[in-house]
Design a protein around this motif. Structure first.
Motif, PDB file in Angstrom:
ATOM      1  N   ARG A   1       0.842  -1.212   0.000  1.00 55.39           N
ATOM      2  CA  ARG A   1       0.000   0.000   0.000  1.00 55.39           C
ATOM      3  C   ARG A   1       0.874   1.259   0.000  1.00 55.39           C
ATOM      4  NH1 ARG A   1      -3.725  -3.460   2.306  1.00 55.39           N
ATOM      5  NH2 ARG A   1      -2.960  -3.433   4.432  1.00 55.39           N
ATOM      6  N   ASN A   2       1.988   1.224   0.740  1.00 57.07           N
ATOM      7  CA  ASN A   2       2.920   2.362   0.727  1.00 57.07           C
ATOM      8  C   ASN A   2       3.445   2.610  -0.681  1.00 57.07           C
ATOM      9  OD1 ASN A   2       2.696   2.839   3.491  1.00 57.07           O
ATOM     10  ND2 ASN A   2       4.456   1.575   3.983  1.00 57.07           N
ATOM     11  N   TYR A   3       3.746   1.535  -1.401  1.00 65.30           N
ATOM     12  CA  TYR A   3       4.181   1.664  -2.799  1.00 65.30           C
ATOM     13  C   TYR A   3       3.113   2.416  -3.592  1.00 65.30           C
ATOM     14  CZ  TYR A   3       5.098   0.393  -7.644  1.00 65.30           C
ATOM     15  OH  TYR A   3       5.304   0.449  -8.997  1.00 65.30           O
ATOM     16  N   TRP A   4       1.857   1.942  -3.503  1.00 65.61           N
ATOM     17  CA  TRP A   4       0.769   2.542  -4.288  1.00 65.61           C
ATOM     18  C   TRP A   4       0.394   3.943  -3.805  1.00 65.61           C
ATOM     19  CZ3 TRP A   4       0.269   0.998  -8.874  1.00 65.61           C
ATOM     20  CH2 TRP A   4       0.414  -0.341  -9.219  1.00 65.61           C
ATOM     21  N   GLU A   5       0.779   4.302  -2.609  1.00 62.54           N
ATOM     22  CA  GLU A   5       0.554   5.674  -2.136  1.00 62.54           C
ATOM     23  C   GLU A   5       1.681   6.595  -2.576  1.00 62.54           C
ATOM     24  OE1 GLU A   5      -0.101   5.359   2.095  1.00 62.54           O
ATOM     25  OE2 GLU A   5      -1.922   4.161   1.790  1.00 62.54           O
ATOM     26  N   GLY A   6       2.705   6.038  -3.242  1.00 63.29           N
ATOM     27  CA  GLY A   6       3.821   6.838  -3.736  1.00 63.29           C
ATOM     28  C   GLY A   6       4.773   7.291  -2.647  1.00 63.29           C
TER      29      GLY A   6
END
Length: 161
Positions: A111-116
């Motif tokens: 999720r951190n990845y997809w939150e940039g």
């Protein structure tokens, strides 16, 4: 805008940069990397692109050079418009997720990845997921520099000085 492409095979100036399908083809032989991609896909927000439908470009030339050197691939300067950038993320998350693949934190990391978000590393490796880009020119990496980058990446001393 400019970014950097490290494809599996040679490209020509003016040619469209191909989608990063070779990466996903290679996953058939790499179960840990496939597991990372499966986790990323399982938490991907619906409004963001599927990783397997995009072109991967590096934002930073030095990171692209290191990747090209360690993978023994060519390096190209690519041109794209800002509207073709579908998403920007820190590639370091993929490595972190791989080491935490069986932990409860793997989904949160994805999720951190997809939150940039920037990964908790000293140097984020920003990857751009893009719709289209065009090859401008090849960036030649001299053999000596490739060797230095490969040995540095493996933590070996620099014998070429």
């Amino acid at each position: 805008m400019k970014a950097y492409c490290v494809p599996i095979s040679a490209l020509k100036s003016g040619q469209p940069v191909p989608k990063s399908l070779d990466f996903f083809e290679a996953l058939k032989k790499q179960p840990n990397k496939k597991a990372v991609e499966d986790i990323l896909e399982s938490v991907r927000p619906a409004n963001l692109p599927k990783r397997d439908s995009t072109i991967y470009l590096f934002e930073n030339e030095s990171h692209a050079k290191e990747w090209a050197a360690t993978k023994k691939r060519p390096l190209y300067l690519a041109e794209l418009s800002q509207k073709d950038v579908l998403f920007k993320a820190d590639w370091c998350w993929l490595q972190i997720i791989m080491y935490a693949i069986k932990s409860a934190q793997a989904n949160e990391m994805a999720r951190n990845y997809w939150e940039g978000k920037s990964a908790p590393t000293p140097d984020p490796w920003w990857e751009l997921l893009v719709a289209s880009a065009t090859v401008v020119e090849e960036i030649v990496i001299p053999d000596k520099v490739r060797f230095q980058l490969r040995t540095q990446q493996k933590g070996m001393p620099n014998f070429s000085s």
